[in-house]
Design a protein around this motif. Structure first.
Motif, short mmCIF file in Angstrom:
data_model
loop_
_atom_site.label_atom_id
_atom_site.label_comp_id
_atom_site.label_asym_id
_atom_site.label_seq_id
_atom_site.Cartn_x
_atom_site.Cartn_y
_atom_site.Cartn_z
N SER A 56 48.90 54.21 19.87
CA SER A 56 47.73 54.91 20.44
C SER A 56 46.82 53.97 21.22
O SER A 56 45.94 54.40 21.92
CB SER A 56 46.94 55.60 19.32
N LYS A 57 47.06 52.66 21.10
CA LYS A 57 46.27 51.69 21.88
C LYS A 57 47.06 51.13 23.07
O LYS A 57 46.53 50.35 23.85
CB LYS A 57 45.81 50.54 20.99
N GLY A 58 48.35 51.50 23.15
CA GLY A 58 49.14 51.05 24.29
C GLY A 58 49.51 49.59 24.26
O GLY A 58 49.85 49.01 25.29
N ASN A 59 49.45 48.98 23.09
CA ASN A 59 49.68 47.53 23.02
C ASN A 59 50.86 47.15 22.12
O ASN A 59 50.93 46.03 21.63
CB ASN A 59 48.41 46.82 22.54
N VAL A 60 51.77 48.08 21.87
CA VAL A 60 52.93 47.77 21.03
C VAL A 60 54.21 48.19 21.74
O VAL A 60 54.19 48.93 22.71
CB VAL A 60 52.85 48.48 19.66
N LEU A 61 55.34 47.69 21.22
CA LEU A 61 56.65 48.07 21.72
C LEU A 61 57.39 48.82 20.62
O LEU A 61 57.32 48.45 19.45
CB LEU A 61 57.46 46.84 22.12
N ASP A 62 58.12 49.86 21.01
CA ASP A 62 58.99 50.58 20.08
C ASP A 62 60.25 49.74 19.91
O ASP A 62 60.95 49.45 20.90
CB ASP A 62 59.31 51.95 20.67
N PRO A 63 60.59 49.34 18.68
CA PRO A 63 61.82 48.54 18.49
C PRO A 63 63.06 49.21 19.06
O PRO A 63 63.97 48.53 19.55
CB PRO A 63 61.91 48.41 16.96
N LEU A 64 63.11 50.54 19.04
CA LEU A 64 64.28 51.24 19.58
C LEU A 64 64.41 51.04 21.09
O LEU A 64 65.51 51.09 21.63
CB LEU A 64 64.20 52.73 19.25
N ASP A 65 63.28 50.81 21.77
CA ASP A 65 63.34 50.54 23.20
C ASP A 65 63.94 49.16 23.48
O ASP A 65 64.52 48.93 24.54
CB ASP A 65 61.94 50.64 23.83
N ILE A 66 63.77 48.24 22.54
CA ILE A 66 64.38 46.92 22.68
C ILE A 66 65.87 47.01 22.35
O ILE A 66 66.71 46.36 22.98
CB ILE A 66 63.68 45.89 21.77
N VAL A 67 66.20 47.83 21.39
CA VAL A 67 67.61 48.01 20.99
C VAL A 67 68.39 48.71 22.10
O VAL A 67 69.46 48.25 22.52
CB VAL A 67 67.70 48.81 19.68
N ASP A 68 67.87 49.85 22.58
CA ASP A 68 68.60 50.70 23.52
C ASP A 68 68.25 50.46 24.98
O ASP A 68 69.00 50.86 25.87
CB ASP A 68 68.36 52.18 23.20
N GLY A 69 67.09 49.83 25.23
CA GLY A 69 66.63 49.65 26.60
C GLY A 69 65.81 50.84 27.06
O GLY A 69 65.94 51.95 26.52
N ILE A 70 64.95 50.61 28.06
CA ILE A 70 64.11 51.70 28.58
C ILE A 70 63.68 51.36 30.01
O ILE A 70 63.48 50.18 30.33
CB ILE A 70 62.86 51.91 27.67
N THR A 71 63.60 52.36 30.87
CA THR A 71 63.18 52.13 32.25
C THR A 71 61.68 51.87 32.30
O THR A 71 60.94 52.21 31.35
CB THR A 71 63.51 53.33 33.14
N LEU A 72 61.22 51.29 33.40
CA LEU A 72 59.80 51.02 33.55
C LEU A 72 58.99 52.31 33.52
O LEU A 72 57.95 52.40 32.85
CB LEU A 72 59.52 50.26 34.85
N ASP A 73 59.44 53.35 34.21
CA ASP A 73 58.70 54.62 34.25
C ASP A 73 58.56 55.22 32.85
O ASP A 73 57.47 55.68 32.46
CB ASP A 73 59.40 55.62 35.17
N ALA A 74 59.66 55.20 32.10
CA ALA A 74 59.60 55.76 30.74
C ALA A 74 58.71 54.91 29.85
O ALA A 74 57.99 55.44 28.99
CB ALA A 74 61.02 55.84 30.16
N LEU A 75 58.73 53.61 30.05
CA LEU A 75 57.89 52.72 29.24
C LEU A 75 56.41 52.95 29.55
O LEU A 75 55.58 52.99 28.64
CB LEU A 75 58.28 51.26 29.52
#
Length: 394
Positions: A1-20
């Motif tokens: 909710s503060k926009g300052n964390v990463l979802d571990p699943l995004d590191i595992v699976d990858g994510i585009t800039l727009d989706a991030l």
């Protein structure tokens, strides 16, 4: 909710800039910060996040699990441990490619010096990883495992195994002993790594286990490796460390003298002890294959050595005569260029440090950094100047 964390699943699976961007700026506790967070995200992840896989992320977290301090998460570490996963996978491919006669049915085998060394190192690693896990020092356990698999097994042992496996005249028992060691050490290393990296270790273990004579449906149900003190071989460790120092010294000489890796080198040895001569004799064939050594000449105390580049292995002087190995004019031109560059660097940094205005205003850390840079440039300049003089005298 503060926009300052990463979802571990995004590191595992990858994510585009727009989706991030969408994920980090939606539903924020303070919507007014969305623009700032978006800007930071674009700067830090201009192409989004690549897919690093679960094992690389798990190993990263273990390596960062130090006690008593805050850790700044570094995506570079995840990338490094993804490379580690690739290293294990490539090592397994090499091992599996060496055939199926690995002594799994009790056939006779003979262990080489390198085989005895890696088995000895494995016992020490088993003991160290177990000791650190029992103390909940996952960082030190993962460090010990990484050091063994990457540096000792992959970088050195796989290389040392090649002369035996390439030698068509090698006794069947010796080649079998090396294949047996390749497979069995890897199988144990996979069990050690399984708590950190469950997926890649299971995948590889399923293929390796039958060659290692191990039965079972899954690595998860295999016993934890226990070190056997009787398999620790201090003599083999000492001989291989000597061999490694010699080969690293020769690689450094090739790099410094710009000598191609495939060019055979004649070696002169000075101050060679009885142990040095024994090790040389026992490993002559291996050095000729891996280090591309053409010949060995042991010099007596009264013998004069030719003008040579030198590497030290303890008290042993390893001498590579420079005559005929390099293009003298081309090497002198290259050295002149480096010397001129370093002279300019010494002059520039020295002038900055002799400027009272700079020294008075700059923070101590900056001044210290510049002094270190000056010392490094002066040392490099001295080395290149000495090298230039030696080659000019040829």
């Amino acid at each position: 909710s503060k926009g300052n964390v990463l979802d571990p699943l995004d590191i595992v699976d990858g994510i585009t800039l727009d989706a991030l961007l969408e994920k980090r700026t939606s539903g924020m506790m303070q919507p007014k910060l969305a623009e700032k967070i978006a800007k930071q995200t674009k700067a830090e992840f201009p192409e989004g996040i690549a897919s690093y896989g679960t094992d690389a992320l798990r190993f990263t977290f273990c390596s960062l699990a130090s006690t008593g301090r805050d850790i700044k998460f570094d995506m570079g570490r995840v990338e490094g441990y993804r490379n580690f996963c690739n290293k294990i996978w490539n090592a397994a491919r090499y091992v599996l490619d060496k055939g199926e006669d690995c002594g799994q049915n009790g056939e006779a085998y003979e262990l080489s010096l390198a085989d005895r060394w890696i088995i000895s190192q494995l016992q020490r690693t088993e003991a160290e990883v177990t000791r650190q896990l029992e103390q909940f020092r996952f960082d030190l356990a993962s460090q010990a495992l990484y050091e063994f698999i990457w540096n000792q097994y992959c970088d050195w042992y796989l290389e040392l195994s090649k002369p035996v496996l390439w030698d068509e005249n090698a006794p069947v028992e010796r080649a079998r002993g090396t294949r047996r060691t390749l497979v069995r050490v890897l199988e144990v290393a996979l069990r050690l790594a399984h708590p950190f990296m469950p997926f890649i270790t299971e995948e590889i273990w399923q293929r390796i286990a039958p060659l290692a004579g191990v039965e079972g449906k899954t690595i998860m149900l295999q016993p934890w490796p226990v070190a056997v003190e009787a398999r620790i071989d201090a003599d083999a460790e000492g001989d291989i460390e000597w061999l490694k120092e010699l080969m690293v010294g020769l690689r450094n000489i090739r790099a410094e003298m710009n000598i191609g890796p495939g060019k055979p080198l004649p070696l002169f040895l000075k101050n060679a002890s009885a142990d040095d001569q024994r090790r040389l004799q026992e490993n002559e064939a291996l050095l000729k294959k891996l280090a591309k050594v053409e010949s060995f000449t042991v010099l007596g105390d009264a013998d004069e050595a030719p003008l040579s580049a030198t590497a030290l292995v303890g008290d042993l002087q390893v001498l590579v005569p420079m005559a005929g190995l390099i293009d003298k004019d081309a090497e002198l031109a290259r050295l002149n260029k480096e010397i001129q560059r370093l002279q300019g660097e010494v002059q520039r940094v020295g002038g900055k440090l002799s400027n009272a205005a700079f020294v008075d205003k700059a923070p101590p850390a900056v001044i210290e950094k510049e002094r270190a840079k000056l010392a490094e440039s002066e040392q490099a300049l001295a080395n290149f100047t000495e090298q230039h003089a030696r080659i000019a005298a040829l």
